[in-house]
Design a protein around this motif. Sequence first.
Motif, short mmCIF file in Angstrom:
data_model
loop_
_atom_site.label_atom_id
_atom_site.label_comp_id
_atom_site.label_asym_id
_atom_site.label_seq_id
_atom_site.Cartn_x
_atom_site.Cartn_y
_atom_site.Cartn_z
N TYR A 62 -0.75 -0.59 -4.41
CA TYR A 62 -2.16 -0.01 -4.68
C TYR A 62 -2.61 1.08 -3.56
CZ TYR A 62 -3.27 -2.27 -0.09
OH TYR A 62 -3.29 -2.66 1.26
N TYR A 103 -10.11 0.27 -5.39
CA TYR A 103 -8.60 -0.10 -5.41
C TYR A 103 -8.13 0.24 -6.64
CZ TYR A 103 -9.08 -2.62 -1.02
OH TYR A 103 -9.16 -2.77 0.26
N SER A 157 -6.19 2.62 -1.90
CA SER A 157 -7.76 2.34 -1.84
C SER A 157 -8.43 3.79 -1.41
CB SER A 157 -8.16 1.13 -0.73
OG SER A 157 -7.49 1.83 0.59
N GLY A 212 -4.07 0.37 -8.78
CA GLY A 212 -2.95 -0.17 -8.56
C GLY A 212 -2.37 -0.72 -9.71
N LYS A 222 0.87 -1.18 -0.01
CA LYS A 222 0.09 0.00 0.02
C LYS A 222 0.89 1.20 -0.02
CE LYS A 222 -3.73 2.06 2.16
NZ LYS A 222 -4.86 2.14 3.15
#
Length: 117
Positions: free
Chosen positions: A66, A45, A68, A47, A11
């Motif tokens: 990624y 999401y 979110s 990514g 993330k």
Amino acid sequence: MEEVEKAVPIKVASLNDLVRLATSTMIPHQFNTYIIKFKHREKTYLGMLGVFRDYYKYYGIPVFYYYSTDTEGIEEANYIIVSTSDEKIEFSKNPRPGIAIPIISLAEKPVFLPDDI
């Protein structure tokens, strides 16, 4: 079906970080970089896939960078437009001047990503 090995989810701290990563991998005048978009557990999401090379004895580890989000306008967007004069990003249905990164919408979360992202 045989179990699919999962990519390592990473993330990023912000959408700007993801976009900066995507633009750094682009080759001028070619659309070889894109961002995938999917919904999972009520979140959207964004990514991109990459390979973390030469990690100890491994040839390459598949990673999924990624972010979110529940940002307004992302559902209808087909492109992320990056201003070439500053680090300003916008979502758009159509390509526009600047760097246009295509967004590819998936019907569901890919099987190669873990469920706990």
